[in-house]
Scaffold this motif. Structure first.
Motif, PDB file in Angstrom:
ATOM      1  N   ASN A   1       0.838  -1.206   0.000  1.00  0.00           N
ATOM      2  CA  ASN A   1       0.000   0.000   0.000  1.00  0.00           C
ATOM      3  C   ASN A   1       0.867   1.247   0.000  1.00  0.00           C
ATOM      4  OD1 ASN A   1      -1.994  -1.950   1.915  1.00  0.00           O
ATOM      5  ND2 ASN A   1      -2.904  -0.777   0.270  1.00  0.00           N
TER       6      ASN A   1
ATOM      7  N   LYS B   1       1.463   2.629  -6.963  1.00  0.00           N
ATOM      8  CA  LYS B   1       0.911   1.896  -8.104  1.00  0.00           C
ATOM      9  C   LYS B   1      -0.145   2.737  -8.826  1.00  0.00           C
ATOM     10  CE  LYS B   1      -0.554  -1.463  -5.404  1.00  0.00           C
ATOM     11  NZ  LYS B   1      -0.181  -0.975  -4.064  1.00  0.00           N
ATOM     12  N   SER B   2      -1.123   3.232  -8.036  1.00  0.00           N
ATOM     13  CA  SER B   2      -2.172   4.044  -8.654  1.00  0.00           C
ATOM     14  C   SER B   2      -1.576   5.305  -9.258  1.00  0.00           C
ATOM     15  CB  SER B   2      -3.220   4.439  -7.610  1.00  0.00           C
ATOM     16  OG  SER B   2      -3.791   3.292  -7.044  1.00  0.00           O
ATOM     17  N   THR B   3      -0.614   5.863  -8.552  1.00  0.00           N
ATOM     18  CA  THR B   3       0.007   7.087  -9.031  1.00  0.00           C
ATOM     19  C   THR B   3       0.688   6.862 -10.376  1.00  0.00           C
ATOM     20  OG1 THR B   3       0.342   7.691  -6.724  1.00  0.00           O
ATOM     21  CG2 THR B   3       1.553   8.958  -8.348  1.00  0.00           C
TER      22      THR B   3
ATOM     23  N   GLN C   1      -3.939  -6.165  -5.638  1.00  0.00           N
ATOM     24  CA  GLN C   1      -3.535  -6.425  -4.263  1.00  0.00           C
ATOM     25  C   GLN C   1      -3.192  -7.910  -4.063  1.00  0.00           C
ATOM     26  OE1 GLN C   1      -2.947  -4.712  -1.612  1.00  0.00           O
ATOM     27  NE2 GLN C   1      -3.538  -2.685  -2.367  1.00  0.00           N
TER      28      GLN C   1
HETATM   29  N1  LIG Z   1      -4.290  12.921  -4.487  1.00  0.00           N
HETATM   30  C1  LIG Z   1      -3.210  12.742  -3.699  1.00  0.00           C
HETATM   31  N2  LIG Z   1      -2.617  13.811  -3.119  1.00  0.00           N
HETATM   32  C2  LIG Z   1      -1.542  13.667  -2.332  1.00  0.00           C
HETATM   33  N3  LIG Z   1      -0.965  12.497  -2.059  1.00  0.00           N
HETATM   34  C3  LIG Z   1      -1.501  11.387  -2.590  1.00  0.00           C
HETATM   35  C4  LIG Z   1      -2.658  11.462  -3.436  1.00  0.00           C
HETATM   36  N4  LIG Z   1      -2.960  10.220  -3.822  1.00  0.00           N
HETATM   37  C5  LIG Z   1      -2.051   9.409  -3.249  1.00  0.00           C
HETATM   38  N5  LIG Z   1      -1.163  10.103  -2.521  1.00  0.00           N
HETATM   39  C6  LIG Z   1      -0.044   9.562  -1.802  1.00  0.00           C
HETATM   40  O1  LIG Z   1       0.824   8.968  -2.740  1.00  0.00           O
HETATM   41  C7  LIG Z   1       1.377   7.767  -2.225  1.00  0.00           C
HETATM   42  C8  LIG Z   1       1.158   6.662  -3.221  1.00  0.00           C
HETATM   43  O2  LIG Z   1      -0.237   6.480  -3.374  1.00  0.00           O
HETATM   44  P1  LIG Z   1      -0.855   5.456  -4.418  1.00  0.00           P
HETATM   45  O3  LIG Z   1      -2.324   5.644  -4.372  1.00  0.00           O
HETATM   46  O4  LIG Z   1      -0.183   5.582  -5.712  1.00  0.00           O
HETATM   47  O5  LIG Z   1      -0.478   4.080  -3.756  1.00  0.00           O
HETATM   48  P2  LIG Z   1      -0.872   2.641  -4.202  1.00  0.00           P
HETATM   49  O6  LIG Z   1       0.372   1.929  -4.440  1.00  0.00           O
HETATM   50  O7  LIG Z   1      -1.871   2.700  -5.272  1.00  0.00           O
HETATM   51  O8  LIG Z   1      -1.526   2.104  -2.856  1.00  0.00           O
HETATM   52  P3  LIG Z   1      -2.860   1.264  -2.607  1.00  0.00           P
HETATM   53  O9  LIG Z   1      -2.437  -0.157  -2.694  1.00  0.00           O
HETATM   54  O10 LIG Z   1      -3.253   1.630  -1.213  1.00  0.00           O
HETATM   55  O11 LIG Z   1      -3.851   1.655  -3.630  1.00  0.00           O
HETATM   56  C9  LIG Z   1       0.715   7.528  -0.883  1.00  0.00           C
HETATM   57  O12 LIG Z   1       1.627   7.907   0.114  1.00  0.00           O
HETATM   58  C10 LIG Z   1      -0.466   8.442  -0.867  1.00  0.00           C
HETATM   59  O13 LIG Z   1      -0.699   8.936   0.421  1.00  0.00           O
END
Ligand SMILES: Nc1ncnc2c1ncn2[C@@H]1O[C@H](COP(=O)(O)OP(=O)(O)OP(=O)(O)O)[C@@H](O)[C@H]1O
Ligand SMILES: [Mg+2]
Lengths: 234, 311, 297
Positions: free
Chosen positions: A38, A42-44, A192
C-alpha cells in the motif's frame, strides 16, 4: 509489440515525489500486473500514464508517439482506457448509460458494442436499466470494465479491479480479463492479490516506495525467492 | 479654525471612525473566515442585531416602543456583543457541521429574518421610523471635540479587539482552529471536537460584529432599517478582508481602512456632481469594488498582507 | 374556499414555478461546479430587465420578449464564467462562491446604472383575470407562466435523460474524474450548464416581472427561497430542486392563510422567513435533502 513504454517516471502531487523512477510497459494481447505494498505508488503510476499527474521527469510513449503534454482526454482519445481504483462507475446512472458514457467519443452506433459488452459480462444484460450504484460489488466492477472497454481501447489500465470481491468473484473477473487480453488488448492491471495476479500475468512489475523493485515474467516473479519473501508473504 | 478647515477635520474624523468600525467588523470576519474557514454572508444581520440592541438599551423612554433603559455606552456595547454572539451561537448550533456552502446560505437567511423583524416589529425597533436620540459619550463637548472623543472610543475598541483576536490566534485554541481549517479530518483524528471549536469561533466573530454595530448606532446617533444597506455592509467587509489578507489580523485592519478610504473618497467626488450623475456614480463604484474583489481573488490570492506561515 | 384557491393556492403555484426555475439552475451549477452561485438572483433580475427593454422599445409582449431575455442572460452568464469563475478553477470552490458574491453586486449595480432604480412594470394598468365557474379567477399570465414552466421542465428532463450532452452532464455531476476518463469535455459541459442556468434564471426573472413589478433587488431577494428550494431537493439534483421550488412557494403563500380564526397564520410580512424556516428544519432533519440527495463533500 510494446504498445506502451513508460520510463523513469518521477513526480507526485505536490512538492514531494511519490514516483521516484518507475518503468512500465504493456504489450498488445498481453497482461501486465503491477503489485506492491500500500502506498507504493501503483495508482500514481497509472495516473501518470493517463496524464493526471505532473511529471518532473520521464517519458511515456504510446504506439511509438510521446504522450508528453497531452491532456487526459487526448490520451483517452488516442486509445487508452482506464478503470480507476475508486469511483469507477457513474452510480446514479443506469448500466446502459454507464456504457454509453464509455462510448462517448465513439462516432459509430453504440448498439453493437453494448451487445458485445453484455456478451463478455452476461450478468449486466438483465440489469441494463438499473442504476449502477444499486448493483453488487462484482457487477459494479463489471460495469466499470465494460465502460472502459466501450471505446475499444488498445491499452486498458485497471486499478485493483477485484478489490473487495470474494475469491470466487475474483477468479471470475480474472478470467474475463484474460478474455479481453486474448482479443489483442494490452492490459496493465494493479492488484492487491499479488500471488494470484502474477500467476496469470505475462509480465509483472513489483513496485515499492515509488520505484521498480523487480520486473519480469509473471512466472519468474512468483518463483523468485526474494519476491516471495518480501512481497508474497513467503 | 475656519469653517472649511473644520469641515475637512470632521471629514477626516468621520473617515477614521467609520474605518475603525469596519476594521472591527473585518476582525470579526477574520476570526470566522480567516481562522476558522466559516463563511458568513449575513454580516449585516449580526451587525444590525448589535446596533439595535445598543440603541434600544441606550436611549431614553419613547412612547410606543420598548426601551427607556438609558444605559451607559459600555454596558450597551457589551450587551450588543453578547446578543449577537448568542445569535451566532444559535445559528452555528444548527448549521456549523454542514458544508461551507450551506452555512453561507443559512447566514443569508438569518440576515433576512433579522431584517424582517426590524421592519415589522415596530414596538421593538421603531419600525421604519427607526430609533433616534442615541447620545454619544462626548457629545457634550460639541464638534469637533465630540468627534475626536468618539474616534478615540472607536480606536480604543479596535485596539482591544485586535489584542483579543491576536492573543486568541496565538493561543493553543487558535492553533487548533487553524489546524481544523486546513485539515479537518486530521484535527478530528487528533481528538479535537471540531464542531465545538468552530462554534466558538463563529459566536465570537458574531459578537465582535455586534459590538461594531453598537458603535455604528452611536456614531450616527440614529438607527433606521436602511441606515446601513445590508448587502453592501456584508460585501464591503468581505472585500476588506480579502484585499487585506484573510488569516492576518493586521491585513484585515489595513484592508478595512484602505477600502473604506477608497469607498468614501469616491463619495467625496460624487457629492460634487449633479444629482443624477451622482446617483449613477454611486452604482459605478459598487461595480468597481466588485471588480477590485475579482482582481484580488485572481491575482493576489493572499491579499496585501498574506497570512504568515506559523510554527 | 375559492378565496383560498384564488389568493393563496394560485399565487403559491406561481411563485413556486419561479423558484423552481431558479433552483434548477442553482442545483445544476452546484452539481457541476460545486459551488453555491450567489449571483443567480441577479441573473434573474438581468433577464427581467432585458425583457423590459424590448417591451418598452419594440412594444413586444413580455412573453415574446422572453427568448431574447434568455439569450441575453445566457451570454452574460457565459461571459461572467469566462472572466470571473473560470480563472479560479484550481482554487477551493469556496473562492468561487466569494467571486459570485462579487458578481452579484456587480450585476446589480450594472442594472441600476443601465435601467435606474425606480420600480418598473411591463404593462400598465389592471389586467383582468379570466373567470371560470363563476368565481375561480385565473389571470391569463398565470396560465402562461405555469405552462411555460412545465414546458421548460419537460425539455430539461428530455435533455438530461435522452441526449448525449445531457447524459454527459449527469456523468460529470456524478463522477467528474471518471467523466474525464470517458473523454467527456468538462468545459463543454460547464458551458451548457451556464446556458441552462442562465436561460432558466432569465425565465424566472421575466415571470417575476410579469407577476408583479421589477426592481433591481428583485433577484437578490429571491436568492434565499431559491437556495432553500435547491437544498430542499438535495442540492445537485435538478428534479429535487423543482419539487423544492413548489414546496417553498406553496408553503410561503399557504402560511399566510387564516387557518385558525380570522387572522393570517403568519403575518405576510414574514413570508420570506418561511423558506428559511423550512430550510433549517430540513437541514436538521435530513441534511441530504428531501429526496435522497448525493452524499459526501
Ligand atoms: N491525491 C493525492 N494527493 C496527495 N498524495 C496522494 C494522493 N494520492 C495518493 N497520494 C499519496 O501517494 C502515495 C502513493 O499512493 P498510491 O495511491 O499511488 O499508492 P498505491 O500503491 O496505489 O496504494 P494502494 O495499494 O493503497 O492503492 C501515498 O503515500 C499516498 O498517500
Ligand atoms: Mg492504489
Amino acid at each position: 509489440m510494446r504498445i506502451l513504454e513508460a520510463q523513469g517516471l518521477i513526480g507526485g502531487y505536490g512538492a514531494m515525489d511519490i514516483l521516484k523512477g518507475v518503468d512500465l510497459f504493456a504489450e498488445a494481447g498481453r497482461l501486465g500486473v503491477v503489485v506492491g505494498p500500500n502506498g507504493a505508488g501503483k495508482s500514481t503510476a497509472l495516473k501518470a500514464v493517463l496524464g493526471m499527474l505532473e511529471l518532473r521527469a520521464g517519458s511515456i510513449t504510446f504506439e511509438g508517439e510521446s504522450l508528453g503534454g497531452l491532456s487526459t482526454s487526448a490520451r483517452i482519445a488516442r486509445g487508452i482506457g482506464a478503470v480507476p481504483q475508486n469511483d469507477n462507475i457513474f452510480q446514479g446512472m443506469t448500466v446502459l448509460e454507464n456504457l454509453e458514457m464509455g462510448g462517448y467519443l465513439v462516432e459509430s452506433p453504440l448498439a453493437p458494442r453494448i451487445e458485445r459488452m453484455f456478451a463478455i459480462f452476461p450478468p449486466l444484460a438483465e440489469k441494463r436499466r438499473q442504476p449502477a450504484g444499486e448493483l453488487s460489488g462484482g457487477q459494479r466492477q463489471m460495469v466499470a470494465m465494460a465502460r472502459a472497454l466501450m471505446a475499444e481501447p488498445r491499452l486498458l489500465l485497471l486499478d485493483e479491479p477485484t478489490a473487495g470481491l470474494s475469491p470466487a468473484f475474483r477468479a471470475d473477473i480474472f478470467a474475463r480479463i484474460r478474455t479481453i487480453t486474448e482479443e489483442g488488448v494490452a492490459v496493465l492491471m494493479v492488484e492487491q492479490n499479488a500471488r494470484e495476479a502474477l500467476a496469470i500475468a505475462d509480465t509483472g512489475f513489483v513496485l515499492a516506495a515509488g520505484a521498480n523493485r523487480f520486473t519480469g515474467s509473471g512466472a519468474e516473479l512468483v518463483a523468485d525467492p526474494d519476491v516471495r519473501a518480501a512481497f508474497l508473504g513467503g | 479654525m475656519t469653517g472649511e478647515m473644520q469641515g475637512y477635520l470632521l471629514y477626516a474624523l468621520s473617515l477614521l471612525s467609520l474605518g475603525g468600525i469596519y476594521a472591527i467588523l473585518a476582525l470579526g470576519l477574520n476570526l470566522q473566515w480567516g481562522m476558522a474557514g466559516l463563511f458568513n454572508a449575513g454580516i449585516a444581520g449580526f451587525f444590525a442585531s448589535g446596533a439595535y440592541t445598543a440603541a434600544i438599551l441606550g436611549t431614553p423612554p419613547v412612547a410606543g416602543r420598548l426601551g427607556g433603559f438609558d444605559l451607559p455606552m459600555p454596558v450597551t456595547v457589551a450587551a450588543a456583543a453578547l446578543f449577537s454572539a448568542a445569535i451566532g451561537w444559535a445559528v452555528g448550533r444548527l448549521c456549523i457541521r454542514l458544508r461551507t456552502d450551506y452555512l453561507a446560505i443559512a447566514t443569508i437567511g438569518i440576515a433576512e429574518i433579522l431584517r424582517l423583524i426590524v421592519r415589522n416589529e415596530g414596538w421593538l425597533t421603531g419600525g421604519s421610523l427607526g430609533i433616534s436620540g442615541i447620545v454619544r459619550p462626548f457629545d457634550g463637548l460639541g464638534p469637533p471635540r465630540a468627534d475626536i472623543g468618539y474616534l478615540a472610543v472607536v480606536l480604543g475598541c479596535l485596539v482591544l479587539v485586535y489584542i483579543f483576536v491576536e492573543r486568541a490566534g496565538r493561543s493553543p485554541w487558535g492553533r487548533t482552529m487553524r489546524a481544523i481549517r486546513d485539515d479537518e479530518r486530521a484535527a478530528a483524528a487528533l481528538g479535537k471536537d471540531v464542531d465545538a471549536f468552530r462554534l466558538q469561533a463563529f459566536a465570537l466573530g458574531s459578537g465582535i460584529m455586534g459590538g461594531a454595530g453598537a458603535l455604528t448606532a452611536y456614531y450616527f446617533r440614529f438607527l433606521s432599517p436602511d441606515a446601513t444597506e445590508p448587502l453592501l455592509t456584508t460585501f464591503l467587509v468581505w472585500v476588506m478582508l480579502i484585499a487585506g489578507g484573510s488569516g492576518n489580523n493586521r491585513g484585515a485592519i489595513l484592508g478595512a481602512f484602505l477600502v473604506w478610504t477608497l469607498w468614501s473618497s469616491t463619495e467625496l467626488v460624487t457629492g460634487r456632481l449633479p444629482a443624477d450623475w451622482a446617483a449613477n456614480l454611486a452604482y459605478l463604484r459598487v461595480l468597481l469594488i466588485g471588480l477590485l474583489l475579482q482582481v484580488v481573488l485572481q491575482r493576489f490570492a493572499g491579499g496585501i498582507l498574506p497570512e504568515r506561515a506559523r510554527r | 374556499m375559492l378565496a383560498f384557491v384564488n389568493f393563496y393556492l394560485i399565487p403559491g403555484v406561481i411563485v413556486g414555478s419561479i423558484y423552481a426555475l431558479g433552483a434548477v439552475g442553482v442545483s445544476l451549477i452546484f452539481a457541476i461546479l460545486r459551488f453555491a452561485h450567489f449571483a443567480h438572483g441577479d441573473l434573474m433580475t438581468l433577464g427581467a430587465y432585458l425583457a423590459l427593454s424590448l417591451v418598452a422599445a419594440a412594444g413586444l409582449a413580455p412573453f415574446l420578449a422572453l427568448p431574447f431575455a434568455m439569450a441575453g442572460a445566457i451570454v452574460v452568464a457565459l461571459v461572467v464564467h469566462r472572466l470571473f469563475y473560470a480563472p479560479l478553477a484550481n482554487r477551493p470552490t469556496i473562492v468561487l462562491l466569494i467571486a459570485s458574491f462579487g458578481v452579484a453586486l456587480m450585476l446589480r449595480s450594472a442594472i441600476q446604472l443601465l435601467w435606474g432604480v425606480q420600480v418598473e412594470t411591463y404593462v400598465q394598468g389592471i389586467q383582468r383575470p379570466l373567470v371560470f365557474f363563476d368565481d375561480l379567477r385565473i389571470a391569463e399570465r398565470h396560465i402562461y407562466i405555469v405552462l411555460a414552466t412545465v414546458v421548460a421542465i419537460v425539455a430539461l428532463h428530455v435533455f438530461l435523460t435522452a441526449t448525449r450532452a445531457g447524459k454527459a452532464m449527469r456523468a460529470v455531476a456524478d463522477q467528474p474524474e471518471l467523466a474525464e476518463l470517458s473523454g467527456i469535455d468538462r468545459k463543454a459541459v460547464v458551458r451548457q450548464v451556464w446556458v441552462i442556468g442562465g436561460g432558466l434564471a432569465a425565465m424566472a426573472g421575466v415571470f417575476l416581472g410579469i407577476d408583479g413589478e421589477l426592481d433591481p433587488n428583485m433577484g437578490w431577494d429571491l436568492l434565499l427561497p431559491v437556495f432553500a428550494a435547491a437544498l430542499l431537493g438535495g442540492i445537485g439534483r435538478p428534479y429535487g430542486a423543482i419539487a423544492g421550488g413548489y414546496v417553498i412557494g406553496l408553503a410561503q403563500e399557504l402560511a399566510t392563510y387564516p387557518w385558525i380564526g380570522a387572522e393570517p397564520l403568519l403575518s405576510p410580512g414574514y413570508k420570506s422567513a418561511v423558506a428559511f424556516a423550512l430550510m433549517v428544519g430540513l437541514l436538521l432533519w435530513r441534511p441530504q435533502g428531501l429526496l435522497r440527495g448525493r452524499e459526501g463533500t
